[in-house]
Motif scaffolding. Structure first.
Motif, PDB file in Angstrom:
ATOM      1  N   LEU A   2      -2.499   0.203  -4.339  1.00  0.00           N
ATOM      2  CA  LEU A   2      -2.560  -1.116  -3.967  1.00  0.00           C
ATOM      3  C   LEU A   2      -1.656  -1.876  -5.039  1.00  0.00           C
ATOM      4  N   THR A  42      -3.933   6.338  -2.623  1.00  0.00           N
ATOM      5  CA  THR A  42      -3.592   4.957  -2.349  1.00  0.00           C
ATOM      6  C   THR A  42      -3.417   4.088  -3.399  1.00  0.00           C
ATOM      7  N   GLY A  94      -7.077   0.856  -5.277  1.00  0.00           N
ATOM      8  CA  GLY A  94      -6.566   2.143  -4.697  1.00  0.00           C
ATOM      9  C   GLY A  94      -7.814   3.356  -4.706  1.00  0.00           C
ATOM     10  N   ARG A 142       0.921  -1.089   0.105  1.00  0.00           N
ATOM     11  CA  ARG A 142      -0.098   0.000  -0.185  1.00  0.00           C
ATOM     12  C   ARG A 142       0.800   1.282   0.044  1.00  0.00           C
TER      13      ARG A 142
END
Length: 172
Positions: A125, A123, A134, A105
């Motif tokens: 992922l 974010t 994300g 992450r």
């Protein structure tokens, strides 16, 4: 010349071979999970790729992630996971395919969120060098979590009522 003979018990050989196979399988299951660490190391070297990924949506982000951590996708989907995964599915991802897996992450600060007064974070992922999901999180009091797509810029609203032009009488 000497000749040796041996009596071979195939049942015992099969038991030994099956035992060795079980031990080997157990070792693969236990230590095979180390593969996520390798993926995380490779992904760390691909920071530019993650930044370019976010830029492809129009975001400008800090070049270094504010956070990089390994997280596990839940095996059992609770209400929070289902809601978050619905957001992911809306942008073409599905985290349920990765249930129980450890993923990386990465959190970047967005510097060009339209009208932002508080920090906004993206974010991403990543699993085995592939983006699997994300979000973009606006931390303002009325902020929201949304997909990667940049929202339309908000136009400032005037607090004055709209008026129609009037014609003044001509002066004599």
């Amino acid at each position: 010349m000497m000749i040796l003979t041996a009596k071979v018990d195939f049942k015992k050989i099969m038991v030994i071979l099956l035992s060795l196979a079980a031990v080997l399988l157990a070792l693969i299951l236990i230590f095979g999970g180390r593969d996520e660490d390798t993926a995380a190391t490779a992904a760390v070297s691909a920071n530019d790729d993650r930044v370019k990924f976010l830029e492809s949506f129009g975001w400008q982000v800090t070049p270094t992630p504010r956070e990089a951590s390994q997280v596990r996708i839940p095996e059992e989907s609770g209400e929070m996971f289902r809601r978050y995964n619905a957001l992911q599915k809306g942008q073409g991802y599905d985290l349920s395919k990765f249930s129980g897996k450890k993923v990386m992450r990465y959190v970047y600060e967005i510097t060009n969120f339209p009208g932002a007064q508080e920090p906004v974070y993206a974010t991403v992922l990543v699993y085995k060098n592939q983006v699997i999901g994300g979000d973009v999180t606006d931390t303002a009091a009325k902020g929201a979590i949304r997909g990667f797509k940049m929202p339309q810029a908000t136009q400032p609203q005037s607090t004055l009522p709209e008026t129609t032009p009037t014609t003044l009488p001509a002066a004599d």
